[in-house]
Enzyme design. Structure first.
Site, mmCIF file in Angstrom:
data_model
loop_
_atom_site.group_PDB
_atom_site.id
_atom_site.type_symbol
_atom_site.label_atom_id
_atom_site.label_comp_id
_atom_site.label_asym_id
_atom_site.label_seq_id
_atom_site.Cartn_x
_atom_site.Cartn_y
_atom_site.Cartn_z
ATOM 1 N N GLY A 11 0.825 -1.207 0.000
ATOM 2 C CA GLY A 11 0.000 0.000 0.000
ATOM 3 C C GLY A 11 0.853 1.248 0.000
ATOM 4 N N GLY A 13 0.112 4.502 -0.033
ATOM 5 C CA GLY A 13 -0.628 5.720 0.242
ATOM 6 C C GLY A 13 0.252 6.711 0.978
ATOM 7 N N ASN A 106 -3.901 2.292 11.805
ATOM 8 C CA ASN A 106 -4.579 3.083 12.818
ATOM 9 C C ASN A 106 -5.421 2.173 13.711
ATOM 10 O OD1 ASN A 106 -3.770 5.771 12.409
ATOM 11 N ND2 ASN A 106 -5.176 6.022 10.695
ATOM 12 N N LYS A 208 -1.690 6.339 21.571
ATOM 13 C CA LYS A 208 -2.074 6.991 20.317
ATOM 14 C C LYS A 208 -3.580 6.909 20.094
ATOM 15 C CE LYS A 208 -1.431 7.109 15.342
ATOM 16 N NZ LYS A 208 -0.811 6.510 14.129
ATOM 17 N N ASN A 216 -11.250 11.512 15.575
ATOM 18 C CA ASN A 216 -11.620 11.021 14.254
ATOM 19 C C ASN A 216 -13.129 10.862 14.070
ATOM 20 O OD1 ASN A 216 -9.488 10.098 12.074
ATOM 21 N ND2 ASN A 216 -8.483 9.928 14.056
ATOM 22 N N SER A 277 -7.781 11.941 9.623
ATOM 23 C CA SER A 277 -7.764 10.988 8.506
ATOM 24 C C SER A 277 -9.163 10.482 8.187
ATOM 25 C CB SER A 277 -6.851 9.802 8.854
ATOM 26 O OG SER A 277 -7.314 9.124 10.006
ATOM 27 N N GLU A 289 -12.370 3.882 8.887
ATOM 28 C CA GLU A 289 -11.792 2.916 9.820
ATOM 29 C C GLU A 289 -12.460 2.994 11.191
ATOM 30 O OE1 GLU A 289 -7.247 2.329 8.734
ATOM 31 O OE2 GLU A 289 -7.671 4.450 9.066
#
Length: 330
Positions: A11, A13, A106, A208, A216, A277, A289
């Site tokens: 990935g 990204g 994440n 985190k 989010n 995000s 997510e």
């Protein structure tokens, strides 16, 4: 680990591009598993990265076929969590008996409670691995935990724009120190990251998570940047309530984060006008997510019979919002 390991980024990204660009620029032979326009861009231009005032485009070996890339020494997975079950199946040709698999994702990873000797040991998080596909295809002994404290974006396929942060933490899912965690941290340090090995990567992940699980989903509901939300007194109080619940649950799970809710909120406020995000994904029409970032936390609380009313309410609202936008299954 061998001196010049074969490394594949799954990935390309924002974060995957940051990893691939820095590692390749430092002289490592990097493969990237990608597809579509990103694959075309990598084959044409290399891995373009804008970071710390530098522009670089080191060549990488790019393919959409894991079998073509072959067995790797290190596989770093940087896809979004909803894609992980299928990715876990597809990368099998790259994962040999000694391959280190590093999910840089994440939220709470599928392996978080699988190691023995901890509360909820052996529990599979159905919110992130409902059918056990990830657990089956990525065996726990080959997994090395990771936490990424960096912000980046992908303005176009094959280009990663690094905004801030370069701290990385690696550690064993079951805790304790290991030579492979130290070796991987040293590999990333040589590529310009502030990387370290941790004896308790689960607590690092939980620390985190405090910010991600609050800012989010609420940003997805409100459409607001972090500073705007934090400066609203009612939302500020909501964030305090959510973080207090997460901190208390973490303590019950043996995860002592050594941070207060108000200090964590103040830190995010100091970062300025940040678009989360999840809000970026909503605006781009990408799957969100929500389960790995908040659903797994709520699931763990339920398994512990620990009340988290604020987290539960925000999760319910965020899931429904994502569903109405067509960005959540069901």
């Amino acid at each position: 680990m061998i001196e010049h390991p074969r490394i594949c980024i799954v990935g390309a990204g924002a974060i995957g591009g940051l990893f691939a660009g820095r590692l390749a620029h430092a002289g490592n032979a990097i493969s990237v598993l990608a597809r579509g326009r990103t694959l075309e861009a990598l084959r044409t231009h290399g891995m373009r990265l804008e970071s710390q005032g530098q522009r670089m485009a080191p060549p990488v070996r790019a393919s959409d076929d894991a079998a073509e890339l072959g067995p790797q020494d290190i596989v770093i997975i940087t896809v979004k969590a909803p894609a992980l079950p299928e990715v876990a199946r597809s990368i099998a040709p790259m994962v040999g008996a000694d391959t280190i698999v590093i999910p840089a994702l994440n939220g709470i990873p599928w392996w978080f409670f699988l190691a023995p000797g901890q509360p909820l040991a052996g529990t599979r998080l159905r919110s992130v691995d409902p059918e056990g596909a990830i657990e089956t295809h990525l065996p726990l002994p080959q997994v090395l935990g990771a936490v990424v404290f960096a912000s980046a974006s992908t303005p176009e396929p094959g280009l990663s724009r690094h905004a801030s942060g370069d701290r990385l933490v690696f550690g064993e899912p079951g805790g304790g120190t290991s030579a492979r965690a130290e070796t991987v941290a040293a590999l990333f340090s040589r590529a310009g990251f502030n990387a370290s090995a941790s004896a308790d990567v689960r607590t690092d992940i939980w620390t985190k998570l405090l910010g991600n699980a609050c800012f989010n989903p609420v940003s997805m509901l409100t459409g607001a940047h972090t500073d705007v939300m934090i400066d609203d007194s009612r939302l500020h109080d909501l964030f305090v309530a959510m973080m207090e619940e997460a901190l208390a649950l973490g303590s019950r799970l043996g995860l002592s984060t050594q941070v207060s809710s108000r200090d964590r909120i103040a830190f995010t406020r100091s970062l300025g006008h940040v678009k989360t995000s999840m809000l970026q994904d909503v605006e781009a029409g990408r799957p969100v997510e929500i389960d790995s970032i908040l659903g797994a936390l709520v699931e763990a609380a339920g398994a512990m019979r620990f009340p988290t009313p604020a987290l539960d309410a925000v999760y319910a609202l965020a899931r429904m919002r994502a569903r109405m936008l067509g960005l959540y299954p069901g």
